[in-house]
Design a protein around this motif. Structure first.
Motif, PDB file in Angstrom:
ATOM      1  N   GLU A  82     -21.107  18.549  -0.176  1.00 34.43           N
ATOM      2  CA  GLU A  82     -20.253  19.273   0.769  1.00 34.43           C
ATOM      3  C   GLU A  82     -19.412  18.307   1.592  1.00 34.43           C
ATOM      4  O   GLU A  82     -18.234  18.570   1.862  1.00 34.43           O
ATOM      5  CB  GLU A  82     -21.097  20.170   1.667  1.00 34.43           C
ATOM      6  CG  GLU A  82     -21.666  21.368   0.922  1.00 34.43           C
ATOM      7  CD  GLU A  82     -22.635  22.203   1.737  1.00 34.43           C
ATOM      8  OE1 GLU A  82     -23.053  21.762   2.848  1.00 34.43           O
ATOM      9  OE2 GLU A  82     -23.002  23.294   1.261  1.00 34.43           O
ATOM     10  N   TYR A  83     -19.993  17.196   1.974  1.00 37.89           N
ATOM     11  CA  TYR A  83     -19.244  16.193   2.729  1.00 37.89           C
ATOM     12  C   TYR A  83     -18.116  15.594   1.890  1.00 37.89           C
ATOM     13  O   TYR A  83     -16.984  15.437   2.364  1.00 37.89           O
ATOM     14  CB  TYR A  83     -20.176  15.087   3.239  1.00 37.89           C
ATOM     15  CG  TYR A  83     -19.401  14.015   3.932  1.00 37.89           C
ATOM     16  CD1 TYR A  83     -18.986  14.194   5.242  1.00 37.89           C
ATOM     17  CD2 TYR A  83     -19.019  12.859   3.267  1.00 37.89           C
ATOM     18  CE1 TYR A  83     -18.217  13.243   5.877  1.00 37.89           C
ATOM     19  CE2 TYR A  83     -18.253  11.905   3.890  1.00 37.89           C
ATOM     20  CZ  TYR A  83     -17.859  12.100   5.191  1.00 37.89           C
ATOM     21  OH  TYR A  83     -17.089  11.158   5.810  1.00 37.89           O
ATOM     22  N   ARG A  84     -18.412  15.221   0.654  1.00 36.81           N
ATOM     23  CA  ARG A  84     -17.395  14.608  -0.216  1.00 36.81           C
ATOM     24  C   ARG A  84     -16.230  15.557  -0.465  1.00 36.81           C
ATOM     25  O   ARG A  84     -15.095  15.120  -0.626  1.00 36.81           O
ATOM     26  CB  ARG A  84     -18.002  14.159  -1.549  1.00 36.81           C
ATOM     27  CG  ARG A  84     -19.011  13.050  -1.421  1.00 36.81           C
ATOM     28  CD  ARG A  84     -18.386  11.755  -0.959  1.00 36.81           C
ATOM     29  NE  ARG A  84     -19.390  10.723  -0.807  1.00 36.81           N
ATOM     30  CZ  ARG A  84     -19.432   9.882   0.202  1.00 36.81           C
ATOM     31  NH1 ARG A  84     -18.519   9.929   1.145  1.00 36.81           N
ATOM     32  NH2 ARG A  84     -20.377   8.975   0.276  1.00 36.81           N
ATOM     33  N   VAL A  85     -16.490  16.854  -0.488  1.00 33.45           N
ATOM     34  CA  VAL A  85     -15.416  17.835  -0.639  1.00 33.45           C
ATOM     35  C   VAL A  85     -14.676  18.024   0.686  1.00 33.45           C
ATOM     36  O   VAL A  85     -13.448  18.013   0.728  1.00 33.45           O
ATOM     37  CB  VAL A  85     -15.974  19.189  -1.149  1.00 33.45           C
ATOM     38  CG1 VAL A  85     -14.924  20.284  -1.072  1.00 33.45           C
ATOM     39  CG2 VAL A  85     -16.497  19.042  -2.571  1.00 33.45           C
ATOM     40  N   ARG A  86     -15.427  18.179   1.761  1.00 29.18           N
ATOM     41  CA  ARG A  86     -14.827  18.446   3.078  1.00 29.18           C
ATOM     42  C   ARG A  86     -13.986  17.279   3.564  1.00 29.18           C
ATOM     43  O   ARG A  86     -12.947  17.456   4.183  1.00 29.18           O
ATOM     44  CB  ARG A  86     -15.947  18.758   4.079  1.00 29.18           C
ATOM     45  CG  ARG A  86     -15.472  19.061   5.486  1.00 29.18           C
ATOM     46  CD  ARG A  86     -16.603  19.569   6.380  1.00 29.18           C
ATOM     47  NE  ARG A  86     -17.814  18.780   6.353  1.00 29.18           N
ATOM     48  CZ  ARG A  86     -18.042  17.725   7.122  1.00 29.18           C
ATOM     49  NH1 ARG A  86     -17.126  17.299   7.968  1.00 29.18           N
ATOM     50  NH2 ARG A  86     -19.192  17.077   7.044  1.00 29.18           N
ATOM     51  N   ARG A  87     -14.430  16.069   3.305  1.00 25.22           N
ATOM     52  CA  ARG A  87     -13.693  14.885   3.767  1.00 25.22           C
ATOM     53  C   ARG A  87     -13.357  13.991   2.566  1.00 25.22           C
ATOM     54  O   ARG A  87     -13.696  12.821   2.520  1.00 25.22           O
ATOM     55  CB  ARG A  87     -14.510  14.144   4.822  1.00 25.22           C
ATOM     56  CG  ARG A  87     -14.604  14.991   6.100  1.00 25.22           C
ATOM     57  CD  ARG A  87     -15.019  14.276   7.311  1.00 25.22           C
ATOM     58  NE  ARG A  87     -14.120  13.236   7.765  1.00 25.22           N
ATOM     59  CZ  ARG A  87     -14.340  12.505   8.850  1.00 25.22           C
ATOM     60  NH1 ARG A  87     -15.417  12.723   9.581  1.00 25.22           N
ATOM     61  NH2 ARG A  87     -13.511  11.551   9.203  1.00 25.22           N
TER      62      ARG A  87
END
Length: 187
Positions: A82-87
């Protein structure tokens, strides 16, 4: 910082100038220097912000997961994906531009960054120790899980057919497969 991120992402750290960043931010050069001493200070601020956000995402997910290694692996992978997608842009910058930190900044940053693979390693080792994970290669499993999750920032397209939920589910499944997860009754 947003302007620096955009300029670094477009041109790379070495090709970016502080003047380009100020122009992108709609600031005068002197106003930018009031807040940041230079391009290196902006890079440090960006990377530190990115790392702090990622660490926080992982810590919150792991705190909610409890002690079960499978639940903790699920939480870690979910938070990372989720982090790699969000940022996505920030993730790519962190992967590419860390090498441009000056030595006095690099050492501390790398120590803080490397604590996260250590958390994943601990989760996998706990799972192996209690018989939930059967992998004979916990070190390689940890590196593989991180590498595949980190690579998402390079290829994922939010406008594509794969939703974030689907992506998370697939990567959790792949991670549990890598560690050879065994249900409690299958041990």
């Amino acid at each position: 910082m947003r302007a620096a991120r955009d300029v670094f992402a477009e041109r790379g750290y070495h090709a970016a100038s502080i003047r380009d960043i100020a122009r992108e931010a709609g600031l005068s050069l002197s106003a930018l220097y009031y807040y940041y001493s230079g391009k290196q200070a902006l890079l440090v601020a960006l990377l530190e912000d990115t790392l702090a956000d990622y660490q926080n995402s992982c810590e919150v997910a792991l705190a909610a997961a409890g002690d079960d290694p499978a639940a903790r692996l699920n939480a870690f992978v979910r938070a990372t994906v989720e982090y790699r997608v969000r940022r996505q842009v920030d993730s790519l910058l962190a992967l590419r531009e860390t090498r441009n930190l000056e030595p006095d900044q690099l050492e501390g940053f790398v120590q803080r960054r490397d604590a996260l693979p250590g958390l994943l390693q601990e989760i996998i080792e706990d799972g192996v120790a209690c018989g939930l994970f059967a992998t004979p290669y916990p070190d390689e499993a940890q590196r593989t899980v991180l590498a595949m999750c980190n690579a998402i920032a390079q290829w994922y397209q939010p406008s594509g057919d794969l939703t974030v939920t689907d992506l998370v589910d697939r990567y959790v499944h792949l991670s549990l497969t890598l560690v050879e997860y065994r249900l409690p009754g299958d041990r």
